[in-house]
Motif scaffolding. Structure first.
Motif, PDB file in Angstrom:
ATOM      1  N   PRO A 103       0.835  -1.201   0.000  1.00 30.89           N
ATOM      2  CA  PRO A 103       0.000   0.000   0.000  1.00 30.89           C
ATOM      3  C   PRO A 103       0.874   1.257   0.000  1.00 30.89           C
ATOM      4  CG  PRO A 103      -0.778  -1.556   1.638  1.00 30.89           C
ATOM      5  CD  PRO A 103       0.538  -2.070   1.138  1.00 30.89           C
ATOM      6  N   LYS A 104       0.377   2.282  -0.677  1.00 31.55           N
ATOM      7  CA  LYS A 104       1.119   3.549  -0.787  1.00 31.55           C
ATOM      8  C   LYS A 104       0.265   4.659  -0.175  1.00 31.55           C
ATOM      9  CE  LYS A 104       2.902   6.852  -4.098  1.00 31.55           C
ATOM     10  NZ  LYS A 104       2.946   7.220  -5.512  1.00 31.55           N
ATOM     11  N   GLY A 162      -7.152   1.970  -6.588  1.00 30.90           N
ATOM     12  CA  GLY A 162      -8.208   1.320  -5.826  1.00 30.90           C
ATOM     13  C   GLY A 162      -9.370   2.262  -5.564  1.00 30.90           C
ATOM     14  N   MET A 163     -10.095   2.052  -4.449  1.00 33.74           N
ATOM     15  CA  MET A 163     -11.264   2.864  -4.099  1.00 33.74           C
ATOM     16  C   MET A 163     -11.266   3.109  -2.592  1.00 33.74           C
ATOM     17  SD  MET A 163     -14.076   0.723  -6.300  1.00 33.74           S
ATOM     18  CE  MET A 163     -13.484  -0.850  -5.687  1.00 33.74           C
ATOM     19  N   PRO A 164     -11.756   4.268  -2.143  1.00 35.12           N
ATOM     20  CA  PRO A 164     -11.791   4.534  -0.704  1.00 35.12           C
ATOM     21  C   PRO A 164     -12.492   3.443   0.099  1.00 35.12           C
ATOM     22  CG  PRO A 164     -12.306   6.531  -1.907  1.00 35.12           C
ATOM     23  CD  PRO A 164     -12.242   5.408  -2.914  1.00 35.12           C
ATOM     24  N   THR A 210     -10.916  -3.228   5.324  1.00 35.01           N
ATOM     25  CA  THR A 210     -10.943  -3.435   3.880  1.00 35.01           C
ATOM     26  C   THR A 210     -11.035  -2.090   3.170  1.00 35.01           C
ATOM     27  OG1 THR A 210     -13.343  -3.707   3.936  1.00 35.01           O
ATOM     28  CG2 THR A 210     -11.999  -5.722   4.043  1.00 35.01           C
ATOM     29  N   LEU A 211     -11.110  -1.014   3.942  1.00 33.32           N
ATOM     30  CA  LEU A 211     -11.164   0.334   3.385  1.00 33.32           C
ATOM     31  C   LEU A 211      -9.756   0.790   3.008  1.00 33.32           C
ATOM     32  CD1 LEU A 211     -13.481   1.937   6.113  1.00 33.32           C
ATOM     33  CD2 LEU A 211     -14.161   0.907   3.935  1.00 33.32           C
ATOM     34  N   GLN A 212      -9.671   1.846   2.220  1.00 31.59           N
ATOM     35  CA  GLN A 212      -8.388   2.431   1.863  1.00 31.59           C
ATOM     36  C   GLN A 212      -8.250   3.815   2.483  1.00 31.59           C
ATOM     37  OE1 GLN A 212      -8.331   0.372  -2.450  1.00 31.59           O
ATOM     38  NE2 GLN A 212      -6.985   2.112  -2.233  1.00 31.59           N
ATOM     39  N   THR A 244      -6.225  20.000  13.115  1.00 31.19           N
ATOM     40  CA  THR A 244      -6.752  19.413  11.886  1.00 31.19           C
ATOM     41  C   THR A 244      -6.531  17.915  11.874  1.00 31.19           C
ATOM     42  OG1 THR A 244      -6.119  21.454  10.754  1.00 31.19           O
ATOM     43  CG2 THR A 244      -6.697  19.594   9.362  1.00 31.19           C
ATOM     44  N   LYS A 245      -7.503  17.167  12.356  1.00 30.57           N
ATOM     45  CA  LYS A 245      -7.378  15.704  12.384  1.00 30.57           C
ATOM     46  C   LYS A 245      -7.466  15.183  10.955  1.00 30.57           C
ATOM     47  CE  LYS A 245     -10.818  13.221  13.857  1.00 30.57           C
ATOM     48  NZ  LYS A 245     -11.818  12.503  14.658  1.00 30.57           N
ATOM     49  N   PRO A 246      -6.401  14.512  10.473  1.00 31.50           N
ATOM     50  CA  PRO A 246      -6.411  14.048   9.085  1.00 31.50           C
ATOM     51  C   PRO A 246      -7.082  12.698   8.920  1.00 31.50           C
ATOM     52  CG  PRO A 246      -4.350  13.459  10.067  1.00 31.50           C
ATOM     53  CD  PRO A 246      -5.137  14.215  11.125  1.00 31.50           C
ATOM     54  N   LYS A 247      -7.391  12.392   7.684  1.00 26.47           N
ATOM     55  CA  LYS A 247      -7.796  11.043   7.302  1.00 26.47           C
ATOM     56  C   LYS A 247      -6.574  10.460   6.601  1.00 26.47           C
ATOM     57  CE  LYS A 247     -11.947  10.225   5.988  1.00 26.47           C
ATOM     58  NZ  LYS A 247     -13.215  10.210   5.286  1.00 26.47           N
ATOM     59  N   ILE A 248      -6.136   9.294   7.029  1.00 25.29           N
ATOM     60  CA  ILE A 248      -5.012   8.622   6.384  1.00 25.29           C
ATOM     61  C   ILE A 248      -5.589   7.889   5.172  1.00 25.29           C
ATOM     62  CG2 ILE A 248      -3.091   7.011   6.688  1.00 25.29           C
ATOM     63  CD1 ILE A 248      -3.198   9.468   8.686  1.00 25.29           C
ATOM     64  N   VAL A 249      -5.034   8.170   3.995  1.00 26.38           N
ATOM     65  CA  VAL A 249      -5.546   7.612   2.742  1.00 26.38           C
ATOM     66  C   VAL A 249      -4.396   6.907   2.024  1.00 26.38           C
ATOM     67  CG1 VAL A 249      -6.646   8.183   0.523  1.00 26.38           C
ATOM     68  CG2 VAL A 249      -7.206   9.520   2.573  1.00 26.38           C
ATOM     69  N   TRP A 250      -4.682   5.749   1.440  1.00 25.87           N
ATOM     70  CA  TRP A 250      -3.657   5.023   0.713  1.00 25.87           C
ATOM     71  C   TRP A 250      -4.219   4.395  -0.548  1.00 25.87           C
ATOM     72  CZ3 TRP A 250      -5.617   3.651   5.424  1.00 25.87           C
ATOM     73  CH2 TRP A 250      -6.330   2.456   5.498  1.00 25.87           C
ATOM     74  N   GLN A 251      -3.297   4.130  -1.480  1.00 23.97           N
ATOM     75  CA  GLN A 251      -3.609   3.372  -2.688  1.00 23.97           C
ATOM     76  C   GLN A 251      -3.398   1.906  -2.379  1.00 23.97           C
ATOM     77  OE1 GLN A 251      -1.896   6.527  -5.971  1.00 23.97           O
ATOM     78  NE2 GLN A 251      -1.129   4.475  -6.030  1.00 23.97           N
ATOM     79  N   GLN A 252      -4.021   1.053  -3.183  1.00 21.30           N
ATOM     80  CA  GLN A 252      -3.840  -0.387  -3.017  1.00 21.30           C
ATOM     81  C   GLN A 252      -2.365  -0.760  -3.159  1.00 21.30           C
ATOM     82  OE1 GLN A 252      -6.866  -2.975  -4.716  1.00 21.30           O
ATOM     83  NE2 GLN A 252      -5.212  -4.052  -5.739  1.00 21.30           N
TER      84      GLN A 252
END
Length: 190
Positions: free
Chosen positions: A56-57, A85-87, A140-142, A71-79
């Protein structure tokens, strides 16, 4: 004879509930993540392929950034490096092709549940703060975001994520796990 039957039963129960992996039990299960997925990750961790191309990236926040504590972030990654991929991930959780495939789907924290097996990518987030593992998420989320209390405890600290990815077919390991060569790190402002 009764003693033998009792001991045989105890060994059978112990064998069915034990797994060989290491690491803390997850603090959260999100998306369609389950305790069966946690056991798969824990059992396979020592065989993980360490390669940035298949791991994952993380795309947000920026690596090495200092995120303001307000500012609480959302950690987001690619497959992985080439598949965005998809969120919501690629595990089917709703729609006409979903027959009881992931009835517990949500984007918040779940408790341990025994649920139908899933197929698709699952992720094991290991979160360390100042070098100590503080949180673990099977999802299973990204994308993932800390609770307000967890975020507040990170104020003024360095946060690192190690994210394992495993492709499952009816909860059996199809491919992986994969993990990046280095942890993703950012700092939280004071």
């Amino acid at each position: 004879m009764k003693t033998f039957a009792f001991l045989a039963g105890m060994l059978l129960v112990a064998g069915c509930t034990n797994h060989t992996g290491t690491g803390r039990e997850p603090d959260e299960y999100t998306g369609c993540g389950t305790d069966e997925n946690w056991r798969a990750f824990s059992d396979q961790e020592s065989t993980a392929t360490v390669a940035d191309a298949t791991a994952p990236k993380v795309t947000s926040p920026a690596a090495g950034a200092t995120v303001p504590s307000a500012t609480k972030p959302k950690i987001v990654w690619q497959q992985n490096a080439t598949d965005v991929g998809m969120p919501d991930g690629d595990v089917v959780h709703s729609g006409p092709s979903c027959t009881d495939c992931c009835p517990q789907f949500n984007t918040g924290s779940l408790s341990t549940l025994h649920l139908p097996p899933i197929s698709g990518n699952a992720y094991d987030l290991r979160i360390t703060v100042d070098g100590a593992e503080v949180w673990r998420v099977i999802t299973t989320l990204q994308e993932w975001g800390p609770s307000d209390a967890l975020w507040a405890s990170w104020k003024g600290k360095t946060v690192s994520f190690k994210i394992y990815r495993m492709e499952l077919l009816r909860n059996d390991v199809k491919q992986g796990p994969y993990v990046a060569t280095s942890d993703f790190t950012f700092s939280v402002g004071s």
